[in-house]
Design a protein around this motif. Structure first.
Motif, PDB file in Angstrom:
ATOM      1  N   VAL A 162       0.816  -1.209   0.000  1.00 46.64           N
ATOM      2  CA  VAL A 162       0.000   0.000   0.000  1.00 46.64           C
ATOM      3  C   VAL A 162       0.852   1.262   0.000  1.00 46.64           C
ATOM      4  O   VAL A 162       0.427   2.314  -0.505  1.00 46.64           O
ATOM      5  N   ASP A 163       2.042   1.195   0.545  1.00 46.41           N
ATOM      6  CA  ASP A 163       2.934   2.353   0.555  1.00 46.41           C
ATOM      7  C   ASP A 163       4.071   2.201  -0.456  1.00 46.41           C
ATOM      8  O   ASP A 163       5.067   2.924  -0.410  1.00 46.41           O
ATOM      9  N   GLY A 164       3.930   1.277  -1.406  1.00 47.92           N
ATOM     10  CA  GLY A 164       4.973   1.040  -2.399  1.00 47.92           C
ATOM     11  C   GLY A 164       4.945   2.064  -3.522  1.00 47.92           C
ATOM     12  O   GLY A 164       3.977   2.810  -3.696  1.00 47.92           O
ATOM     13  N   THR A 165       5.995   2.104  -4.289  1.00 52.46           N
ATOM     14  CA  THR A 165       6.099   3.014  -5.430  1.00 52.46           C
ATOM     15  C   THR A 165       5.122   2.597  -6.523  1.00 52.46           C
ATOM     16  O   THR A 165       5.036   1.419  -6.871  1.00 52.46           O
ATOM     17  N   ASP A 166       4.376   3.563  -7.056  1.00 58.58           N
ATOM     18  CA  ASP A 166       3.436   3.247  -8.135  1.00 58.58           C
ATOM     19  C   ASP A 166       4.141   3.300  -9.485  1.00 58.58           C
ATOM     20  O   ASP A 166       5.349   3.561  -9.579  1.00 58.58           O
ATOM     21  N   LEU A 167       3.370   3.048 -10.544  1.00 61.53           N
ATOM     22  CA  LEU A 167       3.961   3.015 -11.891  1.00 61.53           C
ATOM     23  C   LEU A 167       4.603   4.340 -12.268  1.00 61.53           C
ATOM     24  O   LEU A 167       5.646   4.383 -12.918  1.00 61.53           O
ATOM     25  N   ALA A 168       3.959   5.446 -11.874  1.00 60.95           N
ATOM     26  CA  ALA A 168       4.493   6.768 -12.212  1.00 60.95           C
ATOM     27  C   ALA A 168       5.765   7.082 -11.435  1.00 60.95           C
ATOM     28  O   ALA A 168       6.584   7.888 -11.888  1.00 60.95           O
ATOM     29  N   GLY A 169       5.927   6.439 -10.301  1.00 65.28           N
ATOM     30  CA  GLY A 169       7.090   6.730  -9.475  1.00 65.28           C
ATOM     31  C   GLY A 169       8.303   5.873  -9.774  1.00 65.28           C
ATOM     32  O   GLY A 169       9.413   6.175  -9.305  1.00 65.28           O
ATOM     33  N   LEU A 170       8.130   4.818 -10.552  1.00 62.19           N
ATOM     34  CA  LEU A 170       9.267   3.953 -10.877  1.00 62.19           C
ATOM     35  C   LEU A 170      10.258   4.691 -11.764  1.00 62.19           C
ATOM     36  O   LEU A 170       9.874   5.244 -12.796  1.00 62.19           O
ATOM     37  N   PRO A 171      11.522   4.730 -11.408  1.00 62.49           N
ATOM     38  CA  PRO A 171      12.511   5.372 -12.272  1.00 62.49           C
ATOM     39  C   PRO A 171      12.595   4.645 -13.611  1.00 62.49           C
ATOM     40  O   PRO A 171      12.535   3.410 -13.667  1.00 62.49           O
ATOM     41  N   LEU A 172      12.735   5.394 -14.671  1.00 65.93           N
ATOM     42  CA  LEU A 172      12.793   4.801 -16.000  1.00 65.93           C
ATOM     43  C   LEU A 172      13.984   3.855 -16.132  1.00 65.93           C
ATOM     44  O   LEU A 172      13.915   2.857 -16.866  1.00 65.93           O
ATOM     45  N   ASP A 173      15.069   4.135 -15.410  1.00 67.23           N
ATOM     46  CA  ASP A 173      16.248   3.275 -15.535  1.00 67.23           C
ATOM     47  C   ASP A 173      16.085   1.932 -14.827  1.00 67.23           C
ATOM     48  O   ASP A 173      16.980   1.104 -14.850  1.00 67.23           O
ATOM     49  N   ARG A 174      14.918   1.699 -14.204  1.00 63.21           N
ATOM     50  CA  ARG A 174      14.623   0.375 -13.654  1.00 63.21           C
ATOM     51  C   ARG A 174      13.787  -0.463 -14.610  1.00 63.21           C
ATOM     52  O   ARG A 174      13.451  -1.608 -14.321  1.00 63.21           O
ATOM     53  N   MET A 175      13.424   0.125 -15.780  1.00 62.07           N
ATOM     54  CA  MET A 175      12.532  -0.567 -16.709  1.00 62.07           C
ATOM     55  C   MET A 175      13.020  -0.536 -18.158  1.00 62.07           C
ATOM     56  O   MET A 175      12.483  -1.258 -19.001  1.00 62.07           O
ATOM     57  N   ALA A 176      14.006   0.291 -18.465  1.00 62.18           N
ATOM     58  CA  ALA A 176      14.430   0.468 -19.852  1.00 62.18           C
ATOM     59  C   ALA A 176      15.946   0.486 -19.960  1.00 62.18           C
ATOM     60  O   ALA A 176      16.637   0.914 -19.027  1.00 62.18           O
ATOM     61  N   ALA A 177      16.450   0.019 -21.099  1.00 65.95           N
ATOM     62  CA  ALA A 177      17.894  -0.027 -21.378  1.00 65.95           C
ATOM     63  C   ALA A 177      18.648  -0.796 -20.296  1.00 65.95           C
ATOM     64  O   ALA A 177      19.755  -0.427 -19.910  1.00 65.95           O
ATOM     65  N   LEU A 178      18.055  -1.900 -19.845  1.00 66.08           N
ATOM     66  CA  LEU A 178      18.675  -2.721 -18.804  1.00 66.08           C
ATOM     67  C   LEU A 178      19.510  -3.837 -19.438  1.00 66.08           C
ATOM     68  O   LEU A 178      19.042  -4.516 -20.361  1.00 66.08           O
ATOM     69  N   PRO A 179      20.723  -4.066 -18.978  1.00 66.04           N
ATOM     70  CA  PRO A 179      21.467  -5.229 -19.449  1.00 66.04           C
ATOM     71  C   PRO A 179      20.735  -6.502 -19.048  1.00 66.04           C
ATOM     72  O   PRO A 179      20.388  -6.690 -17.884  1.00 66.04           O
ATOM     73  N   GLY A 180      20.465  -7.367 -20.030  1.00 66.89           N
ATOM     74  CA  GLY A 180      19.633  -8.534 -19.765  1.00 66.89           C
ATOM     75  C   GLY A 180      20.415  -9.824 -19.602  1.00 66.89           C
ATOM     76  O   GLY A 180      21.539  -9.966 -20.103  1.00 66.89           O
ATOM     77  N   LEU A 181      19.782 -10.762 -18.898  1.00 64.14           N
ATOM     78  CA  LEU A 181      20.357 -12.088 -18.674  1.00 64.14           C
ATOM     79  C   LEU A 181      19.218 -13.094 -18.759  1.00 64.14           C
ATOM     80  O   LEU A 181      18.233 -12.990 -18.021  1.00 64.14           O
ATOM     81  N   VAL A 182      19.328 -14.066 -19.653  1.00 63.76           N
ATOM     82  CA  VAL A 182      18.317 -15.109 -19.788  1.00 63.76           C
ATOM     83  C   VAL A 182      18.767 -16.352 -19.038  1.00 63.76           C
ATOM     84  O   VAL A 182      19.887 -16.841 -19.227  1.00 63.76           O
ATOM     85  N   VAL A 183      17.875 -16.860 -18.177  1.00 59.42           N
ATOM     86  CA  VAL A 183      18.132 -18.098 -17.447  1.00 59.42           C
ATOM     87  C   VAL A 183      17.260 -19.183 -18.069  1.00 59.42           C
ATOM     88  O   VAL A 183      16.035 -19.189 -17.887  1.00 59.42           O
ATOM     89  N   ASP A 184      17.860 -20.073 -18.814  1.00 53.77           N
ATOM     90  CA  ASP A 184      17.113 -21.109 -19.536  1.00 53.77           C
ATOM     91  C   ASP A 184      16.887 -22.309 -18.623  1.00 53.77           C
ATOM     92  O   ASP A 184      17.811 -23.056 -18.308  1.00 53.77           O
ATOM     93  N   VAL A 185      15.626 -22.498 -18.195  1.00 55.98           N
ATOM     94  CA  VAL A 185      15.285 -23.639 -17.340  1.00 55.98           C
ATOM     95  C   VAL A 185      14.304 -24.559 -18.059  1.00 55.98           C
ATOM     96  O   VAL A 185      13.623 -25.371 -17.419  1.00 55.98           O
ATOM     97  N   THR A 186      14.228 -24.434 -19.392  1.00 60.00           N
ATOM     98  CA  THR A 186      13.357 -25.340 -20.138  1.00 60.00           C
ATOM     99  C   THR A 186      13.851 -26.777 -19.969  1.00 60.00           C
ATOM    100  O   THR A 186      15.049 -27.038 -19.907  1.00 60.00           O
ATOM    101  N   GLY A 187      12.929 -27.693 -19.868  1.00 59.47           N
ATOM    102  CA  GLY A 187      13.290 -29.096 -19.689  1.00 59.47           C
ATOM    103  C   GLY A 187      13.533 -29.500 -18.251  1.00 59.47           C
ATOM    104  O   GLY A 187      13.863 -30.660 -17.982  1.00 59.47           O
ATOM    105  N   SER A 188      13.364 -28.571 -17.310  1.00 56.26           N
ATOM    106  CA  SER A 188      13.557 -28.897 -15.893  1.00 56.26           C
ATOM    107  C   SER A 188      12.464 -29.869 -15.429  1.00 56.26           C
ATOM    108  O   SER A 188      11.321 -29.816 -15.896  1.00 56.26           O
ATOM    109  N   ASN A 189      12.817 -30.740 -14.504  1.00 49.73           N
ATOM    110  CA  ASN A 189      11.831 -31.668 -13.953  1.00 49.73           C
ATOM    111  C   ASN A 189      11.167 -31.117 -12.699  1.00 49.73           C
ATOM    112  O   ASN A 189      10.451 -31.839 -11.999  1.00 49.73           O
TER     113      ASN A 189
END
Length: 317
Positions: A162-189
């Motif tokens: 209830v006291d968390g940051t809303d969509l308008a308050g999120l800094p753009l650098d937490r949602m855009a131009a982020l270095p990405g990392l894919v964790v492939d867990v396909t085929g896991s049991n």
């Protein structure tokens, strides 16, 4: 007309013309008997004028008057911004590839079992707009009614707290131009992606995307049943190790099955640390493990915690 004095070529033409250009900030430019590569001898003076502006790299051009236009069958000289710009290939940037990671939003679709699908409507139809605009000019103004949890969407801390940051308050650098990392867990049991599966990865400062392959069930009953998720312990580990966003191509970052008791430990840990959560991704198989930038910014709605995004990756080629 086409000048026949030169040996004809079936594929390459150049325009010959005079032109007078006026600039919106003052000044003018005149060219005489100018020759310019063109893709076709069927262009009019207006088209050739715009090609001239592109070729010369001119800014703040207010008016271009082309006169004495004729075409010659002649080998191209490599004019800038002309033939290539008129071709059928889109210029998406220099040396990058774009990968769309987003499910399209459609009328009545189910994103999360039990939540209503979006309803599309018309506020102003093209027919009704005829009364407001010039003949031949029409517009459509559409409406959409939906829950924020529709399609591929991002959760802000407000979604959980209830006291968390809303969509308008999120800094753009937490949602855009982020270095990405894919964790492939396909085929896991196992359904739950746990700490050990992430232990060897450098997640600090990265958007961590869990590739489970569950998006293959999108828009089917199987999508909401027995789906993969991130365990609470693994979520806390990602927080401690500095991840900046966590996403999944499944129905929920948490175990949403009825026997899970309604707890949402992954949401609680991640959103409690100010880390956005990206759910219902698709197409992660097209990404490399790392070396790409993730963009997934929603509309900045105040006092709102979840909204659809156009998630995509930018991959240097």
């Amino acid at each position: 007309m086409t000048d026949q004095l030169l040996p004809p070529r079936s594929d390459e033409f150049r325009a010959c013309f005079d032109a007078d250009l006026a600039f919106t900030n003052g000044g003018s430019l005149a060219v005489r008997d100018f020759r310019l590569d063109v893709p076709s001898p069927d262009l009019g003076p207006g088209d050739v004028g715009l090609l001239l502006v592109a070729h010369l790299g001119l800014l703040m051009v207010g008016e271009v008057r082309v006169s004495g236009l004729r075409f010659v069958a002649e080998r191209h000289k490599g004019s800038r911004g002309t033939v290539a710009a008129q071709g059928g290939e889109a210029r998406r940037g220099s040396g990058v590839r774009l990968v769309d990671l987003t499910h399209p939003v459609e009328e009545g679709m189910t994103t999360y079992p039990g939540l209503p699908g979006p309803t599309l409507g018309i506020h102003l139809s093209r027919e009704d707009s005829m009364a407001h605009y010039a003949p031949g000019t029409t517009f459509e103004m559409a409406t959409i009614t939906m829950v924020g949890n529709t399609g591929t969407y991002l959760d802000a801390p407000w979604h959980r707290f209830v006291d968390g940051t809303d969509l308008a308050g999120l800094p753009l650098d937490r949602m855009a131009a982020l270095p990405g990392l894919v964790v492939d867990v396909t085929g896991s049991n196992r359904r739950g992606v746990d700490v050990a599966e992430l232990a060897a990865l450098d997640v600090e400062g990265r958007a961590v995307l869990l590739h489970t392959g569950w998006d293959r069930h999108w828009r089917t009953p199987a999508y909401g049943a027995g789906a993969p998720f991130l365990t609470g312990a693994a979520a806390r580990s990602l927080v401690e190790r500095g991840a900046v966003l966590v996403g999944i191509d499944s129905v929920n970052i948490d175990d949403a099955s009825p026997d899970a008791g309604g707890e949402r430990p992954a949401h609680t840990a991640l959103l409690g640390a100010g880390i956005p959560v990206l759910e219902h991704l698709t197409g992660l198989a097209a990404l490399p493990t790392e070396g790409f930038a993730l963009h997934a910014a929603p509309v900045p709605v105040r006092r709102f915690g979840t909204f659809p995004v156009r998630a995509y990756a930018v991959i240097p080629e």
